[in-house]
Design a protein around this motif. Structure first.
Motif, PDB file in Angstrom:
ATOM      1  N   UNK A   1      21.247   8.019   2.840  1.00 47.83           N
ATOM      2  CA  UNK A   1      20.753   9.014   3.415  1.00 47.83           C
ATOM      3  C   UNK A   1      21.134   9.593   4.250  1.00 47.83           C
ATOM      4  N   UNK A   2      22.161   9.316   4.905  1.00 52.89           N
ATOM      5  CA  UNK A   2      22.854  10.942   6.095  1.00 52.89           C
ATOM      6  C   UNK A   2      23.215  11.472   5.546  1.00 52.89           C
ATOM      7  N   UNK A   3      24.040  11.412   4.217  1.00 55.32           N
ATOM      8  CA  UNK A   3      24.661  12.596   3.535  1.00 55.32           C
ATOM      9  C   UNK A   3      23.665  13.659   3.296  1.00 55.32           C
ATOM     10  N   UNK A   4      22.655  12.786   2.738  1.00 56.20           N
ATOM     11  CA  UNK A   4      21.420  13.728   2.154  1.00 56.20           C
ATOM     12  C   UNK A   4      20.434  14.342   2.816  1.00 56.20           C
ATOM     13  N   UNK A   5      21.043  14.668   4.214  1.00 59.65           N
ATOM     14  CA  UNK A   5      20.332  15.050   5.642  1.00 59.65           C
ATOM     15  C   UNK A   5      21.257  15.864   5.906  1.00 59.65           C
ATOM     16  N   UNK A   6      22.661  15.806   5.789  1.00 57.22           N
ATOM     17  CA  UNK A   6      23.317  16.631   6.684  1.00 57.22           C
ATOM     18  C   UNK A   6      23.711  17.476   4.986  1.00 57.22           C
ATOM     19  N   UNK A   7      23.189  17.064   3.665  1.00 54.95           N
ATOM     20  CA  UNK A   7      22.757  18.321   2.800  1.00 54.95           C
ATOM     21  C   UNK A   7      23.786  17.900   1.792  1.00 54.95           C
ATOM     22  N   UNK A   8      24.705  17.178   1.552  1.00 58.44           N
ATOM     23  CA  UNK A   8      25.458  17.188   1.299  1.00 58.44           C
ATOM     24  C   UNK A   8      25.864  16.205  -0.360  1.00 58.44           C
ATOM     25  N   UNK A   9      24.804  15.640  -0.259  1.00 57.44           N
ATOM     26  CA  UNK A   9      24.758  14.953  -1.625  1.00 57.44           C
ATOM     27  C   UNK A   9      22.944  15.245  -1.565  1.00 57.44           C
ATOM     28  N   UNK A  10      22.710  15.038  -3.658  1.00 59.26           N
ATOM     29  CA  UNK A  10      21.727  14.817  -4.044  1.00 59.26           C
ATOM     30  C   UNK A  10      21.139  13.276  -4.763  1.00 59.26           C
ATOM     31  N   UNK A  11      20.030  13.006  -4.867  1.00 58.23           N
ATOM     32  CA  UNK A  11      19.795  12.024  -5.888  1.00 58.23           C
ATOM     33  C   UNK A  11      19.484  12.427  -7.029  1.00 58.23           C
ATOM     34  N   UNK A  12      19.132  12.100  -7.936  1.00 55.91           N
ATOM     35  CA  UNK A  12      18.467  11.952  -9.519  1.00 55.91           C
ATOM     36  C   UNK A  12      18.127  10.288  -9.545  1.00 55.91           C
TER      37      UNK A  12
END
Length: 74
Positions: free
Chosen positions: A52-63
């Motif tokens: 979640x933190x990585x997603x908030x930083x724009x570094x990852x996305x989920x499929x």
């Protein structure tokens, strides 16, 4: 800082470092939450918080049903 909070930030920072160094590249699939939880000796919830933190930083996305992947940056 509570132990669990420190752990999810440590894990997120480690993955972020791998992304920034180029070790992990755009669209690379990250290990599963179960694999990372086992490797880091933490709960699945801790890994989910790190993602979640990585997603908030724009570094990852989920499929959905596929996993978590490195986002294109810069």
């Amino acid at each position: 800082m509570p132990y669990e909070q420190a752990e999810y930030r440590r894990i997120a920072d480690g993955i972020a470092g791998q992304i920034k160094s180029g070790e992990l590249k755009a669209h690379d699939k990250l290990p599963s939450t179960a694999e990372l939880a086992d490797k880091n000796h933490v709960s699945l919830a801790t890994i989910n918080r790190a993602f979640g933190l990585l997603h908030d930083r724009g570094l990852v996305y989920g499929k959905q049903g596929k996993g978590v992947f490195v986002a294109e940056t810069g």
